[in-house]
Design a protein around this motif. Sequence first.
Motif, PDB file in Angstrom:
ATOM      1  N   GLU A   1       0.824  -1.215   0.000  1.00 24.77           N
ATOM      2  CA  GLU A   1       0.000   0.000   0.000  1.00 24.77           C
ATOM      3  C   GLU A   1       0.859   1.266   0.000  1.00 24.77           C
ATOM      4  O   GLU A   1       0.593   2.215   0.735  1.00 24.77           O
ATOM      5  CB  GLU A   1      -0.988  -0.039   1.170  1.00 24.77           C
ATOM      6  CG  GLU A   1      -1.918  -1.248   1.078  1.00 24.77           C
ATOM      7  CD  GLU A   1      -3.055  -1.241   2.090  1.00 24.77           C
ATOM      8  OE1 GLU A   1      -3.057  -0.368   2.974  1.00 24.77           O
ATOM      9  OE2 GLU A   1      -3.932  -2.115   1.984  1.00 24.77           O
TER      10      GLU A   1
ATOM     11  N   HIS B   1      -0.989  -5.666  -4.142  1.00 28.40           N
ATOM     12  CA  HIS B   1      -0.418  -5.483  -2.803  1.00 28.40           C
ATOM     13  C   HIS B   1       0.222  -4.102  -2.645  1.00 28.40           C
ATOM     14  O   HIS B   1       0.154  -3.496  -1.561  1.00 28.40           O
ATOM     15  CB  HIS B   1       0.608  -6.576  -2.519  1.00 28.40           C
ATOM     16  CG  HIS B   1       0.002  -7.895  -2.170  1.00 28.40           C
ATOM     17  ND1 HIS B   1      -0.426  -8.207  -0.900  1.00 28.40           N
ATOM     18  CD2 HIS B   1      -0.275  -8.983  -2.936  1.00 28.40           C
ATOM     19  CE1 HIS B   1      -0.925  -9.431  -0.889  1.00 28.40           C
ATOM     20  NE2 HIS B   1      -0.846  -9.930  -2.112  1.00 28.40           N
TER      21      HIS B   1
ATOM     22  N   LYS C   1      -2.404   1.451  -2.694  1.00 26.65           N
ATOM     23  CA  LYS C   1      -3.147   1.938  -1.532  1.00 26.65           C
ATOM     24  C   LYS C   1      -4.636   1.653  -1.695  1.00 26.65           C
ATOM     25  O   LYS C   1      -5.150   1.550  -2.823  1.00 26.65           O
ATOM     26  CB  LYS C   1      -2.961   3.446  -1.380  1.00 26.65           C
ATOM     27  CG  LYS C   1      -1.557   3.893  -1.014  1.00 26.65           C
ATOM     28  CD  LYS C   1      -1.489   5.413  -0.944  1.00 26.65           C
ATOM     29  CE  LYS C   1      -0.092   5.898  -0.587  1.00 26.65           C
ATOM     30  NZ  LYS C   1      -0.011   7.386  -0.568  1.00 26.65           N
ATOM     31  N   VAL C   2      -5.342   1.549  -0.578  1.00 24.92           N
ATOM     32  CA  VAL C   2      -6.798   1.464  -0.632  1.00 24.92           C
ATOM     33  C   VAL C   2      -7.327   2.760  -1.244  1.00 24.92           C
ATOM     34  O   VAL C   2      -6.917   3.854  -0.856  1.00 24.92           O
ATOM     35  CB  VAL C   2      -7.394   1.239   0.772  1.00 24.92           C
ATOM     36  CG1 VAL C   2      -8.922   1.298   0.718  1.00 24.92           C
ATOM     37  CG2 VAL C   2      -6.927  -0.103   1.336  1.00 24.92           C
TER      38      VAL C   2
ATOM     39  N   SER D   1      -8.065  -3.446   1.904  1.00 25.60           N
ATOM     40  CA  SER D   1      -6.758  -4.107   1.960  1.00 25.60           C
ATOM     41  C   SER D   1      -6.890  -5.568   1.579  1.00 25.60           C
ATOM     42  O   SER D   1      -7.942  -6.190   1.746  1.00 25.60           O
ATOM     43  CB  SER D   1      -6.156  -3.979   3.360  1.00 25.60           C
ATOM     44  OG  SER D   1      -5.904  -2.625   3.687  1.00 25.60           O
TER      45      SER D   1
END
Length: 456
Positions: free
Chosen positions: A313, A358, A361-362, A454
């Motif tokens: 992230e 992976h 970022k959200v 996530s």
Amino acid sequence: MEWPSLHLKADCKECLASDYGNHTENGKNVHVQFNQLLQALAVPPSFTVFRVNTLASCSTEEIKVQLEDEINQQYASRGQHRAVVESHDTLPDVLYVKNSGPHLNLKNSAKAVIVGLQCGMSVLRGSDVFAQGIMGAPADMQSGDLVSVYADIEGACKKGLKDDFEGQKHFVGNGIARISRHSLFKSETPAKGVGIEMTSPVYVAPSLSDILPSVVFPQNLPSVICSHVLDPEPNDCVLDMCAAPGGKTTHIATLMRDQGLVIAFDKGQNRVERIQSNASKWNLKSVRAFPYDATKSCAIDADGDPFPPFPPEYFDRVLLDAPCSGLGQRPSVFNKMSARELSSYPPLQRKLLAQAVHLLKVGGVLVYSTCTVTHGENERQVEWLLREYPCVKLAKQDPHLGGTGAHFPDSQLSEENLKLLQRFDPGDLDPLSARTVTNDCIGFFIAKFVKTESVR
């Protein structure tokens, strides 16, 4: 002269044909569309596209005038008709020129020069013949001679051939030799530079060698669209995972107004140096390029400094223009790829996609793209990613100038999801289709995802 279709190895052609299936879609027989695809891939696009440096001190209109003058100086020196540079009606940073051809009634010279297949395909998109690409030339060839240029279709010509070439070859045009045979094959130092200036190619297009490098970047239209779909903003932290030669990297940095950070990976040092060179030509300070294996780009214990690997992230946006079979590139009249090699790409692409998810970022955006037309590397990869990573969802693309995603056997993608995908398929160009800069381009695929939570 009859123009060929793309020739594939039998096992690869069978694999690709079965991928397309044999049914009717949107009123078209897919088998017929597959044959149209092979024909379209063998000829170059009808347009040459340039992306404009919107951070340059001069305006796009001024650059347009400069570019038209530059191209017409080329054309005038070769006795070719004037070209008109046009502005794209949707993309403000795109200029383009219409190419001409095929010119099939050219008179062949008695002196035949054989060039490598890749060199011959480059000639069809406007390139001169560089000395390194010449495989064979007549014993008496001198600088200034009129010659006919043929592409060695199967790679059978041995370097230095002076007799008639009996292998399969394809005529790509006439030109003026700028180097003698002796300088090509007998000199102590390797010959460099233009070996043959193409004065009468089968397809007339601008020569792109060092053309206004500080203000324009020659780029296929779908590649330009790809970075616009990513839609990076100033001060973003962006990753371009497989970045060489840096066209999309420099576009991303330009769209960010050179504010923020653009990390670019590629495996080889030479490829990374090309990215750095292209960023330098546009004086971009936000680009950092690394020789790195993108399949290992995410590590839980990474410290977050701007050196790979990176922690999860870390990035606002990720572009994965994935290594692929390249079966959308044009022109291509012969491809030695086997079915086994074709099947090697999807596993690598999935490793890269997993890393990309992976690293994102959200709330961040992932764009996945390829320059191929196979469903296994495109729609099936989207299906896999949505199944394996429920934390990402397909998102609407803007601009959306291509077609929608394609149906394929056993597809689980909904009609709604297919409409969110963007596919440029030369097989859609039937003989009666009007050619535009948007539809007559290389084969390409774009998918846009947003990360909603996530990874669990």
